[in-house]
Enzyme design. Structure first.
Site, short mmCIF file in Angstrom:
data_model
loop_
_atom_site.label_atom_id
_atom_site.label_comp_id
_atom_site.label_asym_id
_atom_site.label_seq_id
_atom_site.Cartn_x
_atom_site.Cartn_y
_atom_site.Cartn_z
N TYR A 1 4.37 4.09 6.99
CA TYR A 1 4.36 4.56 8.44
C TYR A 1 2.85 4.43 9.20
CZ TYR A 1 5.22 7.50 12.45
OH TYR A 1 5.21 7.95 13.71
N ASP B 1 -5.37 2.01 7.54
CA ASP B 1 -4.89 3.29 8.16
C ASP B 1 -5.37 4.50 7.27
OD1 ASP B 1 -3.47 5.24 9.12
OD2 ASP B 1 -1.65 4.42 9.18
N LYS C 1 -5.76 13.06 12.54
CA LYS C 1 -5.53 14.23 11.82
C LYS C 1 -6.40 15.19 11.48
CE LYS C 1 -0.95 12.55 9.74
NZ LYS C 1 0.37 13.16 10.30
#
Ligand SMILES: Cc1ncc(COP(=O)(O)O)c(C=O)c1O
Length: 481
Positions: A187, A289, A317
């Protein structure tokens, strides 16, 4: 021995605090009926403990689709609504106290209401929170990201989704090609180019070597899947074959250096080095990522941990200390495309002063080298506690972890890629462990895909609580009928 094997054999092990994995030596088959019976009991208990959350959920359903602000917050029978957090603890709206191992999907490595972050944010609040003109904070944060990741240029975003979207634009702009390669089962946020083969159902996946591109949900142009090709994780040969077959069409490869949305799947030794070589040989842009790993598994994320530097790093995050923000790092050459506006990297809130104040405090004052040492030691202690329980009760499980993140994987065999996750993980056992934790004061990510994230404010007692609850689960699940 072929050149590739030689190359792989010559690789060194990952640097720094290396991903650890421990597989349970002996295994006891788990009785499915017992798991089902315990699950029914624990579900009823959760409903009983979180009645007020149920009321909130009923109210929310009238004004938000599915009763939640984001699809990830959906849960059965309802999400647990949180009232407040402090340090390593959160309290829900029913007054239940939990030690938080969910930590906002891995954002809160600094801990809740950390006074250092709070002071920085309050100071910024009093001096104005938004100008859409640059402030010094963005320079300080970018300088720190350069220091941590070694990539020379950074821009800011508002989320992980935006960071990976910008990365895809950079790859296409740099190469003039359209096709993005991604890892099956990864994801990367919810923009079109990466919402492909995120969790493809087994019946649609196709051949492992050349997996089908399966859209994740509705709403994307029908051409999207043709421009995004999945490849299996930890398989450089499959990647090389795909690059040869698609020669001249590929813009870039986006991957999580360690997969973190199907529990934790570390890269096999030498895999990332080989991926780096292949990307360079084929002239494509390599995108890491690091939305989950960045600032969480080491100061310089997985790039530091595994010693392989990509062309683009995507962050969000943990880097912003609990405020919503992200960043995208790039090489000189890619930075030039952004600098003169050929790639339109932009946004009203990019580099927002409040977010930058929190990021600066998080990266420079809270997540210090000593803090990483403590996080790594705490994670090792937690994994060791779980390993002891697994061995003692013969649970079909093992632990995996790195930096501040770890998990118990309910499988005896290691998970190397998405298809292992589909076939090897004992999903009902994973769900039951989550219920045990939630009903006994351990706040964990719902579902079967996630991992724990520790904060700098977790104590030895907090770790002990996790292991005690895990032991209660192991004892009940393996007890003779
Ligand atoms: C690896 C990875 N990339 C990107 C994203 C998207 O980040 P965001 O939810 O901030 O848009 C996530 C979200 O969990 C993620 O796990």
């Amino acid at each position: 021995m072929g050149r590739r094997e030689q190359t792989r054999d010559n690789r060194t092990a990952p640097r720094g605090s290396v991903a650890r994995m421990s597989i349970a030596p002996d295994e006891t088959a788990v009785d499915a009926a017992r798991v089902a019976a315990l699950t029914a009991v624990e579900k009823a208990k959760l409903v009983e403990r979180t009645r007020r959350s149920g009321e909130y959920f009923a109210r929310a359903g009238a004004v938000m689709p599915g009763g939640v602000p984001s699809q990830f917050q959906k849960n059965d029978p309802w999400p647990v609504y949180v009232e407040r957090g402090e340090g390593s603890r959160v309290w829900d709206v029913d007054g239940n106290e939990y030690v938080d191992f969910h930590n906002g999907f891995g954002v809160m490595c600094v801990g809740h209401a950390n006074p250092v972050i709070a002071a920085a944010v309050k100071e910024r609040m009093d001096a104005g929170t938004h100008f859409a003109a640059p402030t010094e904070g963005s320079i300080a944060v970018a300088e720190e990201l350069v220091r941590r990741w070694g990539l020379p240029h950074w821009r800011f975003t508002n989320s992980g989704t935006e960071s990976t979207m910008d990365a895809v634009h950079l790859a296409r702009a740099a190469t003039g090609n359209d096709v993005i390669l991604k890892i099956e089962g990864s994801y990367h946020g919810h923009h079109d180019a990466v919402m492909v083969s995120v969790k493809p159902p087994a019946e649609l996946m196709g051949d492992r070597e050349r997996p089908n591109a399966v859209p994740y949900g509705l709403g994307y142009p029908s051409t999207t899947a043709a421009q995004t090709k999945p490849v299996p994780f930890n398989d450089p040969d499959a990647l090389e074959r795909t690059l040869v077959e698609l020669r001249g069409q590929v813009a870039g490869l986006i991957l999580e250096p360690a997969m973190m949305n199907i529990n934790i799947v570390p890269p096999l030794s030498g895999y990332l080095d080989r991926v780096r070589e292949l990307a360079s040989e084929h002239g494509i842009v390599l995108i890491f990522d690091e939305v989950k790993t960045g600032a969480a598994v080491a100061a310089g994320g997985a790039t530091e941990l595994f010693g392989v530097t990509p062309d683009v790093v995507c962050l969000a995050k943990a880097i912003c200390g609990g405020l919503p923000g992200g960043a995208v790092g790039m090489t000189e050459q890619l930075g030039a495309l952004v600098a003169d506006g050929r790639v339109r990297q932009q946004g009203t809130f990019n580099g927002n002063p409040l977010v930058m104040a929190a990021a600066q405090a998080a990266l420079l004052e809270v997540l210090t080298p000593a803090a990483y040492d403590r996080l790594h030691a705490a994670n090792a202690a937690l994994m060791a506690g779980c390993d002891r329980v697994i061995a003692q009760y013969g649970l079909p499980a093992h632990t995996v972890g790195m930096g501040s993140k770890g998990c118990v994987v309910m499988a005896t065999e290691p998970i190397r890629e998405y298809r292992d996750y589909l076939t090897r993980i004992h999903h009902p056992l994973t769900e039951l462990a989550w219920l045990y934790h939630m009903n006994r004061g351990v706040f964990m990510t719902p579902g079967i895909d996630e991992e724990w994230t520790l904060s700098v404010l977790h104590t030895r007692d907090d770790l002990r609580r996790y292991v005690e609850v895990f032991e209660a689960f192991a004892r009940d699940v393996t007890a003779a009928a």
